[in-house]
Design a protein around this motif. Structure first.
Motif, short mmCIF file in Angstrom:
data_model
loop_
_atom_site.label_atom_id
_atom_site.label_comp_id
_atom_site.label_asym_id
_atom_site.label_seq_id
_atom_site.Cartn_x
_atom_site.Cartn_y
_atom_site.Cartn_z
N ALA A 208 -133.98 8.24 116.75
CA ALA A 208 -134.06 7.38 115.57
C ALA A 208 -132.99 7.77 114.56
N GLN A 209 -132.76 9.07 114.40
CA GLN A 209 -131.72 9.53 113.49
C GLN A 209 -130.33 9.17 114.01
N PHE A 210 -130.14 9.27 115.31
CA PHE A 210 -128.86 8.88 115.90
C PHE A 210 -128.62 7.38 115.72
N TYR A 211 -129.68 6.61 115.80
CA TYR A 211 -129.58 5.16 115.57
C TYR A 211 -129.12 4.87 114.14
N LEU B 251 -128.86 4.47 123.23
CA LEU B 251 -129.85 5.51 122.97
C LEU B 251 -130.41 6.06 124.28
N PHE B 252 -130.63 5.17 125.24
CA PHE B 252 -131.15 5.60 126.54
C PHE B 252 -130.13 6.49 127.25
N LEU B 253 -128.85 6.17 127.12
CA LEU B 253 -127.80 6.96 127.76
C LEU B 253 -127.74 8.37 127.19
N PHE B 254 -127.73 8.48 125.86
CA PHE B 254 -127.59 9.80 125.23
C PHE B 254 -128.91 10.57 125.19
N ASP B 255 -130.01 9.88 125.43
CA ASP B 255 -131.30 10.59 125.49
C ASP B 255 -131.37 11.50 126.71
N PHE C 197 -134.40 13.15 122.11
CA PHE C 197 -133.40 13.85 121.32
C PHE C 197 -132.01 13.59 121.90
N VAL C 198 -131.02 13.57 121.01
CA VAL C 198 -129.62 13.41 121.40
C VAL C 198 -128.91 14.72 121.09
N GLN D 167 -137.74 2.66 121.34
CA GLN D 167 -137.29 1.84 120.22
C GLN D 167 -136.91 2.75 119.07
N PRO D 168 -135.78 2.57 118.42
CA PRO D 168 -135.38 3.42 117.28
C PRO D 168 -136.27 3.16 116.07
#
Length: 340
Positions: A34-37, A56-60, A67-68, A339-340
């Motif tokens: 969510a913070q990365f979003y 987000l799914f890729l970097f998760d 977390f990213v 979901q962010p």
């Protein structure tokens, strides 16, 4: 889109490490998706919700822990040039003590051994059958030792320091293509853990290694007592530098480094009492002191190991807790993405 993010960061000269620290309060290099979003939204990307979710799914990552990691983000956009510099930096850090040791062993000579030669005849301390600065040894010193000294022992640290300083200065130029994350990737082994204005502190540490190698090799000329006092002198100097500059990012790391140096310093200092038999040869006192010194050293080593274990367990527990919440949220919403 991942490469678009890094291209934007490079063009705008954004320091991702400073940006990450605004959200990463624990300093473990991870922030919530969510913070990365929120960061991506501040960059001004006009993507659809599906595209944001895909990023987000890729970097998760594969574990989907919510977390990213900063390291996974900066991996995108890496060039072969950057990887080559990283490889050279790694080799420099690993091989530098060995290169310094080999040079000092080559020139470590001692005279005063009257076995038929002149009083000026000197022999290599690493191999007493070799006469120094004559025939083959002289050729090694001229064609191997001296180039090794100027190119590697002295030249390589100066070159690395010059390159890092030049790269850091270029990040302030908006017309330059240099970026913070690229510098930290290429010279990460030399800069990691230090404050931004102390990026060259790794060379102080390498100097400490070089001085200790100098004491153990060439220092044999002055005898064991001379080696001991020179080692105490150099360690005391680096303790003063550590206290004066406190180069690490966190106060905990500064204290940990200082305690390690002090333990070595006082171990050397107590060694002088053994050398000069200050306790009158009392076996019980000598044994008790030796056990005490070893106990302090082992306690420090075990404390460092405990810190590593605790840090690893803390990260795992945090990720497991977040994973549980994510799975619970997915079941409630009946969705397969975060979901962010």
């Amino acid at each position: 889109h991942a490469r678009d993010i890094m291209d934007y960061v490079h063009k705008q000269h954004i320091d991702l490490h400073d940006l990450w620290q605004k959200y990463d309060k624990e300093g473990d290099g991870e922030i919530a998706t969510a913070q990365f979003y929120q960061i991506l939204k501040t960059f001004g990307f006009e993507w659809t919700n599906e595209e944001f979710n895909a990023v987000l799914f890729l970097f998760d990552g594969e574990n989907q822990d919510g977390f990213v990691n900063l390291s996974s983000l900066v991996q995108f956009g890496r060039t072969y040039h950057e990887k080559f510099i990283l490889t050279c930096t790694t080799l420099f850090v690993l091989l530098y003590p060995t290169v310094v040791k080999n040079f000092f062993q080559l020139v470590a000579c001692e005279g005063g051994m009257y076995d038929g030669g002149s009083s000026w005849t000197r022999y290599n301390m690493n191999d007493l059958s070799i006469v120094c600065y004559e025939s083959l040894h002289l050729k090694y010193v001229l064609y191997v030792g001296i180039p090794n000294f100027f190119l590697y022992v002295v030249g390589l640290p100066i070159l690395m320091l010059f390159l890092i300083k030049k790269a850091m200065a270029s990040t302030k130029d908006m017309n330059s293509k240099e970026s913070h994350d690229s510098i930290r990737y290429r010279y990460g082994l030399l800069m990691a853990g230090f404050r931004d204005n102390m990026y060259a502190w790794e060379f102080v540490i390498n100097s400490r290694k070089a001085f200790m190698v100098l004491v153990t090799t060439v220092g044999s000329i002055v005898g064991p007592d001379g080696q001991l006092y020179f080692a105490i002198l150099f360690l005391g100097l680096f303790v003063v530098l550590q206290v004066s500059f406190r180069p690490y990012r966190t106060e905990f790391l500064n204290r940990l480094e200082l305690v390690g140096l002090l333990i070595i310093f006082f171990s050397m200092y107590f060694a002088t009492t053994y050398f000069y038999q200050k306790w009158g040869g009392n076996a019980n006192v000598i044994l008790g002191t030796a056990i005490g010194i070893l106990a302090v050293q082992f306690a420090y080593v075990f404390y460092c190991i405990e810190l590593l274990i605790q840090d690893n367990l803390c990260c795992k527990q945090k990720k497991q807790g977040v994973r549980f919440l994510l799975e619970k949220t997915k079941k409630q919403k009946k969705k397969t993405h975060v979901q962010p």
